[in-house]
Design a protein around this motif. Structure first.
Motif, short mmCIF file in Angstrom:
data_model
loop_
_atom_site.label_atom_id
_atom_site.label_comp_id
_atom_site.label_asym_id
_atom_site.label_seq_id
_atom_site.Cartn_x
_atom_site.Cartn_y
_atom_site.Cartn_z
N ALA A 182 0.85 -1.10 0.19
CA ALA A 182 -0.02 -0.14 0.13
C ALA A 182 0.75 1.39 -0.13
O ALA A 182 0.48 2.25 -0.58
CB ALA A 182 -0.91 0.07 1.09
N ALA A 183 1.85 1.00 0.64
CA ALA A 183 2.88 2.44 0.73
C ALA A 183 3.36 2.85 -0.68
O ALA A 183 3.23 4.05 -0.97
CB ALA A 183 4.11 2.24 1.55
N PHE A 184 3.50 1.77 -1.49
CA PHE A 184 4.08 2.06 -2.87
C PHE A 184 2.73 2.59 -3.79
O PHE A 184 3.12 3.24 -4.52
CB PHE A 184 4.81 0.83 -3.29
N ALA A 185 1.69 1.85 -3.30
CA ALA A 185 0.59 2.53 -4.38
C ALA A 185 0.38 3.95 -4.01
O ALA A 185 -0.14 4.75 -5.06
CB ALA A 185 -0.56 1.67 -3.75
N VAL A 186 0.64 4.42 -2.97
CA VAL A 186 0.58 5.96 -2.48
C VAL A 186 1.84 6.63 -3.54
O VAL A 186 1.44 7.39 -3.93
CB VAL A 186 0.87 6.16 -1.14
N ALA A 187 2.78 5.91 -3.29
CA ALA A 187 4.07 6.52 -4.04
C ALA A 187 3.73 6.44 -5.55
O ALA A 187 4.01 7.74 -6.38
CB ALA A 187 5.24 5.71 -3.90
N LEU A 188 3.06 5.69 -5.99
CA LEU A 188 2.82 5.45 -7.64
C LEU A 188 1.62 6.50 -7.76
O LEU A 188 1.84 7.21 -9.13
CB LEU A 188 2.16 4.02 -7.95
N ALA A 189 0.93 6.94 -6.76
CA ALA A 189 -0.22 7.87 -7.24
C ALA A 189 0.26 9.37 -7.43
O ALA A 189 0.04 10.13 -7.99
CB ALA A 189 -1.36 7.79 -6.18
N VAL A 190 1.18 9.59 -6.21
CA VAL A 190 1.55 11.09 -5.96
C VAL A 190 3.00 11.14 -6.50
O VAL A 190 3.31 12.53 -6.64
CB VAL A 190 1.23 11.40 -4.70
N GLY A 191 3.73 10.13 -6.60
CA GLY A 191 5.35 10.40 -6.89
C GLY A 191 6.15 10.12 -5.51
O GLY A 191 5.64 10.60 -4.42
N ALA A 192 7.25 9.25 -5.70
CA ALA A 192 7.58 8.72 -4.54
C ALA A 192 8.44 9.68 -3.51
O ALA A 192 8.30 9.59 -2.60
CB ALA A 192 8.36 7.64 -4.82
N GLU A 193 8.91 10.67 -4.54
CA GLU A 193 9.81 11.78 -3.83
C GLU A 193 8.78 12.58 -2.67
O GLU A 193 9.56 13.41 -1.96
CB GLU A 193 10.50 12.38 -4.73
N LYS A 194 7.52 12.64 -3.00
CA LYS A 194 6.81 13.30 -2.06
C LYS A 194 6.26 12.59 -0.71
O LYS A 194 5.41 13.28 0.02
CB LYS A 194 5.49 13.66 -2.75
N VAL A 195 6.64 11.34 -0.65
CA VAL A 195 6.02 10.52 0.41
C VAL A 195 6.99 10.01 1.38
O VAL A 195 8.13 9.53 1.36
CB VAL A 195 5.35 9.25 -0.47
N THR A 196 6.57 10.17 2.95
CA THR A 196 7.31 9.37 3.73
C THR A 196 6.35 8.48 4.46
O THR A 196 5.14 8.77 4.34
CB THR A 196 7.86 10.36 4.95
N VAL A 197 6.88 7.44 4.91
CA VAL A 197 5.99 6.19 5.27
C VAL A 197 6.58 5.96 6.83
O VAL A 197 7.62 5.95 7.23
CB VAL A 197 6.52 4.98 4.60
N ARG A 198 5.41 5.45 7.47
CA ARG A 198 5.58 5.24 8.91
C ARG A 198 4.87 3.85 9.20
O ARG A 198 3.93 3.52 8.56
CB ARG A 198 5.09 6.05 10.13
N VAL A 199 5.47 2.89 9.94
CA VAL A 199 4.92 1.76 10.10
C VAL A 199 4.84 1.47 11.69
O VAL A 199 5.79 1.24 12.46
CB VAL A 199 5.76 0.35 9.59
N ILE A 200 3.64 1.04 12.27
CA ILE A 200 3.53 1.14 13.61
C ILE A 200 2.69 -0.30 14.05
O ILE A 200 1.74 -0.74 13.32
CB ILE A 200 2.53 2.36 14.13
N ALA A 201 3.46 -1.21 14.67
CA ALA A 201 2.74 -2.35 15.38
C ALA A 201 2.03 -1.66 16.49
O ALA A 201 2.54 -1.12 17.52
CB ALA A 201 3.86 -3.41 15.72
N ASP A 202 0.70 -1.70 16.79
CA ASP A 202 -0.11 -1.18 17.74
C ASP A 202 -1.20 -2.03 18.28
O ASP A 202 -2.30 -2.71 17.64
CB ASP A 202 -0.72 -0.02 17.15
N PRO A 203 -1.05 -2.34 19.58
CA PRO A 203 -1.76 -3.48 20.10
C PRO A 203 -3.52 -2.80 20.50
O PRO A 203 -4.15 -3.49 20.49
CB PRO A 203 -1.54 -3.41 21.67
N LYS A 204 -3.56 -1.44 20.09
CA LYS A 204 -4.73 -0.83 20.20
C LYS A 204 -5.53 -0.78 19.02
O LYS A 204 -6.58 -0.56 18.69
CB LYS A 204 -4.74 0.67 20.78
N ALA A 205 -4.78 -1.03 17.82
CA ALA A 205 -5.37 -1.15 16.53
C ALA A 205 -6.44 -2.21 16.48
O ALA A 205 -6.27 -3.41 16.89
CB ALA A 205 -4.19 -1.59 15.54
N THR A 206 -7.82 -1.55 16.05
CA THR A 206 -8.78 -2.64 15.78
C THR A 206 -8.88 -3.21 14.49
O THR A 206 -9.72 -4.08 14.27
CB THR A 206 -10.13 -1.87 15.91
#
Ligand SMILES: NC(=O)C1=CN([C@@H]2O[C@H](COP(=O)(O)OP(=O)(O)OC[C@H]3O[C@@H](n4cnc5c(N)ncnc54)[C@H](OP(=O)(O)O)[C@@H]3O)[C@@H](O)[C@H]2O)C=CC1
Ligand SMILES: O=C([O-])CC(=O)C(=O)O
Length: 263
Positions: A182-206
């Motif tokens: 999905a991160a790269f789908a964002v890059a393909l849509a707007v241009g990779a140089e415009k995107v930063t990515v964060r990945v979080i493992a979150d016990p509260k994520a539903t």
């Protein structure tokens, strides 16, 4: 009957097959050597890509892995077969991306990159033209989707959220090929140089949540998706198969297939 091809038979592929009436589609499935899952009656297995190409399916869907994109997609496009790809992060490899683009041109076949687990990509495509556009994409999944990665780092996210990664979309898609397409789908849509990515493992994520924050001369936007995980694979949002089915139906102009009122 319409013949369609499928690469892989995991969580997404199973959902795709069951989304179409069994008497409307003959599926030809390319599996790994030795794999022998139980298959519905309208699914037959082919062992080699050449057999899939010879059968002239109207389209092929990849729902396997980034490796499968590299191995099979160029040959399918060169043979003129339109292809829908789930593992879009494979295109983070610039050499492969160029090879796939050239194959599509030479075979006159379309490569379809569906939104997959995301929404809002039309907005990102629109602001791609603006030089000041900046996008932050955050993937937040429960620790069950990150068991192997957390264990290899000696970390636990049972109580507190753990930021596993911050960096570029290409780095994210390569480091986490089963989680960050999905991160790269964002890059393909707007241009990779415009995107930063964060990945979080979150016990509260539903669920598998995706946040896209965009800022540009056009304004600001926040897209937030909280996706139910696929019953077959906690790393994968159930939405992904729905997105691939929608892309396939658009591609085929689904009057071809009687969807039995399920359109
Ligand atoms: N674009 C997006 O938004 C999203 C993309 N994805 C991506 O879609 C793909 C499929 O996801 P999902 O169905 O959940 O994955 P699963 O792991 O449930 O299923 C994938 C299946 O494909 C098989 N496979 C992998 N590589 C090959 C190959 N080279 N040839 C034949 N079969 C192969 C796997 O076999 P084995 O187990 O032996 O490797 C497995 O059976 C993944 O790459 C995933 O990361 C997922 C969610 C969102
Ligand atoms: O399905 C999801 O939530 C996202 C995902 O796995 C991927 O991008 O590979």
């Amino acid at each position: 009957m319409t013949t369609l091809g499928l690469i892989g038979y995991g969580a997404i592929a199973r959902d795709i097959v069951s989304a179409f009436p069994p008497d409307a589609v003959d599926w030809l499935m390319l599996l790994r050597e030795g794999a022998s899952p139980e298959l519905p009656a309208n699914v037959s297995v082919v062992a080699r890509i050449e057999q899939l190409i010879e059968a002239k399916p109207l389209a092929v869907v990849e729902a396997a892995s980034q490796g499968a994109v590299a191995t099979y997609i160029p040959a399918l496009l060169e043979a003129g077969i339109p292809t829908v790809v789930a593992s879009v992060g494979a295109l983070a490899d610039a050499t492969l991306h160029a090879r796939i683009a050239a194959a599509g041109r030479s075979g006159g076949a379309r490569l379809i990159l569906p939104a997959g687990a995301l929404g809002g990509l039309d907005y990102l495509r629109a602001i791609a033209a603006l030089p000041d556009a900046r996008v932050r994409y955050t993937s937040r999944k429960p620790p069950t989707a990150w068991e192997a990665e957390l264990a290899s780092l000696g970390l636990s996210a049972e109580r507190d959220a753990v930021t596993l990664f911050e960096g570029t979309p290409a780095e994210a898609a390569s480091a986490y090929p089963k989680n960050l397409n999905a991160a790269f789908a964002v890059a393909l849509a707007v241009g990779a140089e415009k995107v930063t990515v964060r990945v979080i493992a979150d016990p509260k994520a539903t669920g598998n949540s995706h946040e896209i924050e965009a800022e540009s001369a056009a304004g600001t936007a926040l897209f937030s998706m909280v996706n139910a995980p696929s019953p077959g694979n906690p790393k994968t949002s159930a939405l992904t198969a729905l997105s691939l089915v929608a892309a396939l139906r658009d591609l085929l102009d689904m009057d071809l297939l009687d969807m039995g009122g399920r359109r």
